[in-house]
Write a protein that holds these residues in place. Structure first.
Motif, PDB file in Angstrom:
ATOM      1  N   ALA A   1       0.839  -1.202   0.000  1.00  0.00           N
ATOM      2  CA  ALA A   1       0.000   0.000   0.000  1.00  0.00           C
ATOM      3  C   ALA A   1       0.874   1.252   0.000  1.00  0.00           C
ATOM      4  CB  ALA A   1      -0.933  -0.004   1.201  1.00  0.00           C
ATOM      5  N   ILE A   2       1.959   1.205   0.767  1.00  0.00           N
ATOM      6  CA  ILE A   2       2.899   2.328   0.777  1.00  0.00           C
ATOM      7  C   ILE A   2       3.478   2.535  -0.621  1.00  0.00           C
ATOM      8  CG2 ILE A   2       5.127   3.123   1.658  1.00  0.00           C
ATOM      9  CD1 ILE A   2       4.503   1.686   4.274  1.00  0.00           C
ATOM     10  N   ALA A   3       3.844   1.433  -1.275  1.00  0.00           N
ATOM     11  CA  ALA A   3       4.401   1.529  -2.634  1.00  0.00           C
ATOM     12  C   ALA A   3       3.380   2.137  -3.592  1.00  0.00           C
ATOM     13  CB  ALA A   3       4.821   0.145  -3.115  1.00  0.00           C
ATOM     14  N   PHE A   4       2.107   1.745  -3.447  1.00  0.00           N
ATOM     15  CA  PHE A   4       1.062   2.311  -4.306  1.00  0.00           C
ATOM     16  C   PHE A   4       0.930   3.815  -4.084  1.00  0.00           C
ATOM     17  CE2 PHE A   4      -3.402   3.783  -3.912  1.00  0.00           C
ATOM     18  CZ  PHE A   4      -3.639   4.017  -5.262  1.00  0.00           C
ATOM     19  N   TYR A   5       0.848   4.228  -2.828  1.00  0.00           N
ATOM     20  CA  TYR A   5       0.634   5.649  -2.542  1.00  0.00           C
ATOM     21  C   TYR A   5       1.819   6.503  -2.979  1.00  0.00           C
ATOM     22  CZ  TYR A   5      -3.714   4.954   0.041  1.00  0.00           C
ATOM     23  OH  TYR A   5      -5.016   4.658   0.386  1.00  0.00           O
ATOM     24  N   ARG A   6       3.046   5.995  -2.815  1.00  0.00           N
ATOM     25  CA  ARG A   6       4.197   6.819  -3.181  1.00  0.00           C
ATOM     26  C   ARG A   6       4.236   7.064  -4.684  1.00  0.00           C
ATOM     27  NH1 ARG A   6       9.689   3.588  -1.837  1.00  0.00           N
ATOM     28  NH2 ARG A   6      10.622   5.058  -3.305  1.00  0.00           N
ATOM     29  N   ASN A   7       3.750   6.103  -5.473  1.00  0.00           N
ATOM     30  CA  ASN A   7       3.698   6.296  -6.925  1.00  0.00           C
ATOM     31  C   ASN A   7       2.480   7.117  -7.344  1.00  0.00           C
ATOM     32  OD1 ASN A   7       5.826   4.541  -8.590  1.00  0.00           O
ATOM     33  ND2 ASN A   7       5.321   3.420  -6.725  1.00  0.00           N
ATOM     34  N   ALA A   8       1.315   6.816  -6.762  1.00  0.00           N
ATOM     35  CA  ALA A   8       0.089   7.525  -7.133  1.00  0.00           C
ATOM     36  C   ALA A   8       0.170   9.004  -6.770  1.00  0.00           C
ATOM     37  CB  ALA A   8      -1.106   6.874  -6.445  1.00  0.00           C
ATOM     38  N   LEU A   9       0.654   9.311  -5.575  1.00  0.00           N
ATOM     39  CA  LEU A   9       0.759  10.707  -5.159  1.00  0.00           C
ATOM     40  C   LEU A   9       1.826  11.447  -5.956  1.00  0.00           C
ATOM     41  CD1 LEU A   9       0.351  10.331  -1.280  1.00  0.00           C
ATOM     42  CD2 LEU A   9      -1.343  11.126  -2.944  1.00  0.00           C
ATOM     43  N   ALA A  10       2.883  10.747  -6.339  1.00  0.00           N
ATOM     44  CA  ALA A  10       3.905  11.377  -7.182  1.00  0.00           C
ATOM     45  C   ALA A  10       3.320  11.764  -8.530  1.00  0.00           C
ATOM     46  CB  ALA A  10       5.089  10.433  -7.363  1.00  0.00           C
TER      47      ALA A  10
END
Length: 310
Positions: free
Chosen positions: A38-47
């Motif tokens: 989930a952290i990996a998803f958010y770091r890419n999506a928010l970027a």
């Protein structure tokens, strides 16, 4: 592929990138309440949320004239990045952190093999530096490979993570030949975020309900490891080879250890210090050897131009 001399902007970008990715491990540890994927998803999506509007406004012509070749490399790089996160992060739950970290640190070896497969001949000094750096990373993490079937699965996942990280960097190198940094990273991170979201939903990962400290850590990852880390490495790919980039990323090991020591009070074991020193030596061998070779190539080019003059 011919590259111009490494300028101060690219050098600064590499320094910032190494410092930024070094915050990744400590921040992930600080955000322990949130699942790793989930952290990996958010770091890419928010970027993408940050870079996307800027890229669409500034680079409309690039999107309008995006060729099939560039689009394919961007998409494949995003797939490779998602595969890296999806393989490496869960590996820590099956094997030891030390074994997982040591296996991911083999990325430069796979990067070198990819370069050879692409028809490039790596210099002996580059292979020597890769070997020294990987050995240093293994010693620094105190690699302790398990023998159970569960540990073997974790080891294999970490190894896949290393291969995918190498593929991601190699594909990005090809895409960056013609595309700007923001266009490439927006497409790449977007593809990665979509794939990670699908994986999170399919595996039942919790995507919300975290404490405020975890959300702050996720935002720190977006600003640091993703925007200033991965993006600055992508920026430098026009002037630095993918192999050199992959070796420089190994500096994350001593960088993260230092940050964890100063911030989280995790004092690095004395036994890891020789490995950290060896890792830095290996990186120096690759970088300085590459710089020297670059100077020789430019000198030969000048000599040929002079000889061609009437």
């Amino acid at each position: 592929m011919h590259r111009p001399a490494l300028d101060p902007a690219a050098t600064l970008a590499l320094v910032v990138a190494v410092l930024a990715v070094s915050t990744s491990g400590p921040l992930i540890a600080f955000a322990a309440a949130a699942p790793a994927l989930a952290i990996a998803f958010y770091r890419n999506a928010l970027a993408v949320g940050v870079l996307g509007p800027i890229s669409l406004i500034r680079n409309r012509h690039e999107y309008a004239n995006l060729g099939r070749r560039e689009a394919v490399f961007c998409v494949l790089a995003g797939v490779a990045l998602a595969a890296h996160f999806a393989a490496w992060m869960p590996s820590i739950r099956f094997t030891t952190v030390a074994a997982s970290t040591a296996l991911v640190a083999t990325q430069p070896v796979w990067q070198g093999l990819i370069s050879v497969a692409q028809g490039r001949k790596l210099r002996t000094v580059t292979w020597a530096g890769i070997g020294v750096a990987v050995l240093g990373a293994a010693l620094a993490t105190g690699a302790d490979f398990g023998v159970s079937s569960r540990a073997v699965l974790g080891d294999l996942l970490a190894l896949v993570g290393a291969v995918m990280a190498a593929a991601y960097t190699a594909l990005g190198e090809r895409a960056r030949v013609t595309l700007s940094t923001t266009t490439y990273t927006t497409i790449c991170y977007g593809v990665c975020a979509v794939l990670l979201l699908i994986i999170c939903l399919a595996s039942g990962q919790r995507l919300g309900g975290y404490p405020g400290s975890s959300w702050l850590a996720i935002l720190g990852l977006v600003a640091g490891a993703q925007l200033l880390g991965h993006t600055m490495f992508n920026y430098a790919l026009r002037r630095v080879s993918a192999t050199t980039i992959s070796v420089l990323i190994l500096l994350e090991v001593p960088g993260a250890a230092t940050i964890a020591w100063l911030w989280l009070g995790q004092v690095p074991p004395v036994e890891s210090l020789p490995g950290l020193a060896l890792l830095v030596v290996g990186v120096a061998i690759v970088v300085l050897g590459g710089a020297q070779a670059g100077r020789r190539e430019r000198a030969r080019a000048r000599d040929l131009e002079t000889a061609a003059l009437p």
